[in-house]
Design a protein around this motif. Structure first.
Motif, PDB file in Angstrom:
ATOM      1  N   GLY A  14       8.650   1.678   3.502  1.00  0.00           N
ATOM      2  CA  GLY A  14       8.672   2.600   4.640  1.00  0.00           C
ATOM      3  C   GLY A  14       9.352   3.923   4.341  1.00  0.00           C
ATOM      4  O   GLY A  14       9.810   4.609   5.253  1.00  0.00           O
ATOM      5  N   MET A  15       9.430   4.287   3.074  1.00  0.00           N
ATOM      6  CA  MET A  15      10.049   5.556   2.685  1.00  0.00           C
ATOM      7  C   MET A  15       8.992   6.660   2.530  1.00  0.00           C
ATOM      8  O   MET A  15       9.319   7.846   2.609  1.00  0.00           O
ATOM      9  CB  MET A  15      10.801   5.373   1.358  1.00  0.00           C
ATOM     10  CG  MET A  15      11.907   4.332   1.449  1.00  0.00           C
ATOM     11  SD  MET A  15      12.467   3.777  -0.179  1.00  0.00           S
ATOM     12  CE  MET A  15      13.637   5.070  -0.541  1.00  0.00           C
ATOM     13  N   LEU A  16       7.768   6.250   2.276  1.00  0.00           N
ATOM     14  CA  LEU A  16       6.641   7.173   2.117  1.00  0.00           C
ATOM     15  C   LEU A  16       5.498   6.698   2.987  1.00  0.00           C
ATOM     16  O   LEU A  16       5.304   5.506   3.178  1.00  0.00           O
ATOM     17  CB  LEU A  16       6.124   7.146   0.669  1.00  0.00           C
ATOM     18  CG  LEU A  16       6.665   8.058  -0.383  1.00  0.00           C
ATOM     19  CD1 LEU A  16       5.906   7.855  -1.692  1.00  0.00           C
ATOM     20  CD2 LEU A  16       6.630   9.498   0.026  1.00  0.00           C
ATOM     21  N   TRP A  17       4.718   7.636   3.462  1.00  0.00           N
ATOM     22  CA  TRP A  17       3.481   7.346   4.186  1.00  0.00           C
ATOM     23  C   TRP A  17       2.342   7.814   3.302  1.00  0.00           C
ATOM     24  O   TRP A  17       2.484   8.803   2.566  1.00  0.00           O
ATOM     25  CB  TRP A  17       3.461   8.114   5.512  1.00  0.00           C
ATOM     26  CG  TRP A  17       2.127   8.086   6.181  1.00  0.00           C
ATOM     27  CD1 TRP A  17       1.654   7.141   7.041  1.00  0.00           C
ATOM     28  CD2 TRP A  17       1.090   9.056   6.053  1.00  0.00           C
ATOM     29  NE1 TRP A  17       0.388   7.454   7.444  1.00  0.00           N
ATOM     30  CE2 TRP A  17       0.017   8.644   6.846  1.00  0.00           C
ATOM     31  CE3 TRP A  17       0.953  10.245   5.322  1.00  0.00           C
ATOM     32  CZ2 TRP A  17      -1.173   9.352   6.952  1.00  0.00           C
ATOM     33  CZ3 TRP A  17      -0.227  10.953   5.423  1.00  0.00           C
ATOM     34  CH2 TRP A  17      -1.276  10.506   6.229  1.00  0.00           C
ATOM     35  N   ARG A  18       1.236   7.101   3.349  1.00  0.00           N
ATOM     36  CA  ARG A  18       0.053   7.563   2.632  1.00  0.00           C
ATOM     37  C   ARG A  18      -1.193   7.210   3.423  1.00  0.00           C
ATOM     38  O   ARG A  18      -1.187   6.288   4.249  1.00  0.00           O
ATOM     39  CB  ARG A  18      -0.018   6.967   1.231  1.00  0.00           C
ATOM     40  CG  ARG A  18      -0.440   5.532   1.219  1.00  0.00           C
ATOM     41  CD  ARG A  18      -0.746   5.056  -0.189  1.00  0.00           C
ATOM     42  NE  ARG A  18      -0.958   3.623  -0.144  1.00  0.00           N
ATOM     43  CZ  ARG A  18      -0.650   2.804  -1.107  1.00  0.00           C
ATOM     44  NH1 ARG A  18      -0.120   3.258  -2.214  1.00  0.00           N
ATOM     45  NH2 ARG A  18      -0.862   1.517  -0.976  1.00  0.00           N
ATOM     46  N   THR A  19      -2.247   7.961   3.164  1.00  0.00           N
ATOM     47  CA  THR A  19      -3.531   7.647   3.790  1.00  0.00           C
ATOM     48  C   THR A  19      -4.053   6.357   3.171  1.00  0.00           C
ATOM     49  O   THR A  19      -3.605   5.952   2.092  1.00  0.00           O
ATOM     50  CB  THR A  19      -4.548   8.785   3.574  1.00  0.00           C
ATOM     51  OG1 THR A  19      -4.685   9.015   2.169  1.00  0.00           O
ATOM     52  CG2 THR A  19      -4.119  10.059   4.278  1.00  0.00           C
ATOM     53  N   ARG A  20      -4.998   5.734   3.836  1.00  0.00           N
ATOM     54  CA  ARG A  20      -5.536   4.459   3.346  1.00  0.00           C
ATOM     55  C   ARG A  20      -6.116   4.583   1.941  1.00  0.00           C
ATOM     56  O   ARG A  20      -5.989   3.679   1.131  1.00  0.00           O
ATOM     57  CB  ARG A  20      -6.609   3.931   4.303  1.00  0.00           C
ATOM     58  CG  ARG A  20      -6.017   3.409   5.601  1.00  0.00           C
ATOM     59  CD  ARG A  20      -7.078   2.905   6.561  1.00  0.00           C
ATOM     60  NE  ARG A  20      -7.777   1.711   6.165  1.00  0.00           N
ATOM     61  CZ  ARG A  20      -7.302   0.469   6.250  1.00  0.00           C
ATOM     62  NH1 ARG A  20      -6.085   0.282   6.715  1.00  0.00           N
ATOM     63  NH2 ARG A  20      -8.025  -0.557   5.894  1.00  0.00           N
ATOM     64  N   ASP A  21      -6.731   5.730   1.657  1.00  0.00           N
ATOM     65  CA  ASP A  21      -7.334   5.906   0.330  1.00  0.00           C
ATOM     66  C   ASP A  21      -6.329   6.418  -0.703  1.00  0.00           C
ATOM     67  O   ASP A  21      -6.663   6.603  -1.873  1.00  0.00           O
ATOM     68  CB  ASP A  21      -8.548   6.819   0.395  1.00  0.00           C
ATOM     69  CG  ASP A  21      -8.217   8.254   0.799  1.00  0.00           C
ATOM     70  OD1 ASP A  21      -7.037   8.564   1.057  1.00  0.00           O
ATOM     71  OD2 ASP A  21      -9.159   9.065   0.863  1.00  0.00           O
ATOM     72  N   GLY A  22      -5.073   6.666  -0.303  1.00  0.00           N
ATOM     73  CA  GLY A  22      -4.036   7.092  -1.235  1.00  0.00           C
ATOM     74  C   GLY A  22      -4.153   8.533  -1.686  1.00  0.00           C
ATOM     75  O   GLY A  22      -3.535   8.926  -2.667  1.00  0.00           O
ATOM     76  N   SER A  23      -4.919   9.343  -0.948  1.00  0.00           N
ATOM     77  CA  SER A  23      -5.120  10.731  -1.386  1.00  0.00           C
ATOM     78  C   SER A  23      -4.027  11.673  -0.881  1.00  0.00           C
ATOM     79  O   SER A  23      -3.817  12.735  -1.453  1.00  0.00           O
ATOM     80  CB  SER A  23      -6.489  11.233  -0.922  1.00  0.00           C
ATOM     81  OG  SER A  23      -6.572  11.211   0.488  1.00  0.00           O
ATOM     82  N   VAL A  24      -3.324  11.295   0.186  1.00  0.00           N
ATOM     83  CA  VAL A  24      -2.284  12.152   0.755  1.00  0.00           C
ATOM     84  C   VAL A  24      -1.017  11.325   0.974  1.00  0.00           C
ATOM     85  O   VAL A  24      -1.080  10.205   1.497  1.00  0.00           O
ATOM     86  CB  VAL A  24      -2.748  12.781   2.099  1.00  0.00           C
ATOM     87  CG1 VAL A  24      -1.650  13.646   2.706  1.00  0.00           C
ATOM     88  CG2 VAL A  24      -4.019  13.593   1.913  1.00  0.00           C
ATOM     89  N   TYR A  25       0.129  11.904   0.578  1.00  0.00           N
ATOM     90  CA  TYR A  25       1.434  11.258   0.721  1.00  0.00           C
ATOM     91  C   TYR A  25       2.373  12.183   1.471  1.00  0.00           C
ATOM     92  O   TYR A  25       2.267  13.407   1.370  1.00  0.00           O
ATOM     93  CB  TYR A  25       2.048  10.964  -0.652  1.00  0.00           C
ATOM     94  CG  TYR A  25       1.362   9.851  -1.393  1.00  0.00           C
ATOM     95  CD1 TYR A  25       1.874   8.571  -1.383  1.00  0.00           C
ATOM     96  CD2 TYR A  25       0.187  10.092  -2.106  1.00  0.00           C
ATOM     97  CE1 TYR A  25       1.255   7.546  -2.070  1.00  0.00           C
ATOM     98  CE2 TYR A  25      -0.444   9.067  -2.794  1.00  0.00           C
ATOM     99  CZ  TYR A  25       0.093   7.800  -2.772  1.00  0.00           C
ATOM    100  OH  TYR A  25      -0.522   6.791  -3.438  1.00  0.00           O
ATOM    101  N   ARG A  26       3.327  11.585   2.206  1.00  0.00           N
ATOM    102  CA  ARG A  26       4.356  12.365   2.885  1.00  0.00           C
ATOM    103  C   ARG A  26       5.626  11.506   2.970  1.00  0.00           C
ATOM    104  O   ARG A  26       5.560  10.320   3.277  1.00  0.00           O
ATOM    105  CB  ARG A  26       3.907  12.755   4.293  1.00  0.00           C
ATOM    106  CG  ARG A  26       4.924  13.628   5.034  1.00  0.00           C
ATOM    107  CD  ARG A  26       4.456  14.031   6.440  1.00  0.00           C
ATOM    108  NE  ARG A  26       4.329  12.868   7.295  1.00  0.00           N
ATOM    109  CZ  ARG A  26       3.190  12.470   7.861  1.00  0.00           C
ATOM    110  NH1 ARG A  26       2.080  13.124   7.682  1.00  0.00           N
ATOM    111  NH2 ARG A  26       3.176  11.387   8.631  1.00  0.00           N
ATOM    112  N   ARG A  27       6.744  12.130   2.684  1.00  0.00           N
ATOM    113  CA  ARG A  27       8.025  11.443   2.795  1.00  0.00           C
ATOM    114  C   ARG A  27       8.291  11.136   4.260  1.00  0.00           C
ATOM    115  O   ARG A  27       8.135  11.993   5.124  1.00  0.00           O
ATOM    116  CB  ARG A  27       9.135  12.340   2.242  1.00  0.00           C
ATOM    117  CG  ARG A  27      10.512  11.702   2.302  1.00  0.00           C
ATOM    118  CD  ARG A  27      11.555  12.601   1.714  1.00  0.00           C
ATOM    119  NE  ARG A  27      12.389  13.130   2.777  1.00  0.00           N
ATOM    120  CZ  ARG A  27      13.529  13.767   2.572  1.00  0.00           C
ATOM    121  NH1 ARG A  27      13.941  14.005   1.350  1.00  0.00           N
ATOM    122  NH2 ARG A  27      14.232  14.196   3.577  1.00  0.00           N
ATOM    123  N   LEU A  28       8.697   9.896   4.560  1.00  0.00           N
ATOM    124  CA  LEU A  28       9.083   9.523   5.920  1.00  0.00           C
ATOM    125  C   LEU A  28      10.575   9.765   6.078  1.00  0.00           C
ATOM    126  O   LEU A  28      11.358   9.482   5.171  1.00  0.00           O
ATOM    127  CB  LEU A  28       8.760   8.057   6.197  1.00  0.00           C
ATOM    128  CG  LEU A  28       7.271   7.724   6.256  1.00  0.00           C
ATOM    129  CD1 LEU A  28       7.066   6.225   6.408  1.00  0.00           C
ATOM    130  CD2 LEU A  28       6.601   8.462   7.397  1.00  0.00           C
TER     131      LEU A  28
END
Length: 168
Positions: free
Chosen positions: A136-150
């Motif tokens: 739960g430290m990072l979020w990503r799209t289902r396909d793993g193309s976009v990441y964002r720090r939570l």
């Protein structure tokens, strides 16, 4: 005629609830009666009242032994040098990496991997990303193309490790 409030200061709700039960002849379990008194005062229950009166509990100090073991996994430049075998220690070691990821910024897989590789002496951005998403430290799209720090609040040991690793 307007009604004036009459303040009532109760030193301890336990003896008050017992006395109220005796005086009013109320047959009710003690804890239930204390919850009723707390609700009458505007709280959800006795524990909510207790938390409001005592405030939040003091945060425990950092675990210095875990802090030393995790800090040993970082070099003098604050780079992660390798995965510890113990899972709890591996997870602790992710926090300094998390802290140095850009906040509020979406990154593609290549960009976040480049940042992670710059914070490590070994190349395992995929493993680090996977662990951070799972924790739960990072979020990503289902396909793993976009990441964002939570934005999450690390515990005291995690914050101490972040300070130790990033300060020099």
């Amino acid at each position: 005629m307007t009604r004036r409030p009459i303040p009532l200061l109760i030193e301890d709700v336990g003896p008050f609830a017992r006395a109220l039960s005796r005086e009013a002849g109320i047959e009710m379990p003690h804890q239930s009666l204390m919850n009723a008194v707390a609700r009458a005062a505007g709280f959800r229950n006795h524990q909510h009242l207790r938390a409001a009166v005592t405030g939040p509990e003091a945060e425990p100090p950092p675990d210095l032994a875990r802090l030393r073991r995790a800090a040993a996994r970082f070099d003098g430049q604050g780079r992660f040098t390798g995965w510890p075998v113990k899972r709890s220690l591996r997870l602790l070691c992710l926090w300094p990496i998390w802290a140095r990821l850009p906040a509020g910024q979406e990154m593609n897989e290549r960009a976040i991997s480049d940042v992670i590789h710059g914070l490590c002496t070994f190349r395992d951005a995929a493993g680090i990303r996977r662990e951070m998403v799972g924790e739960g430290m990072l979020w990503r799209t289902r396909d793993g193309s976009v990441y964002r720090r939570l934005e999450v609040r690390p515990g005291p040991t995690e914050r101490a490790l972040i300070r130790a690793v990033t300060s020099g």
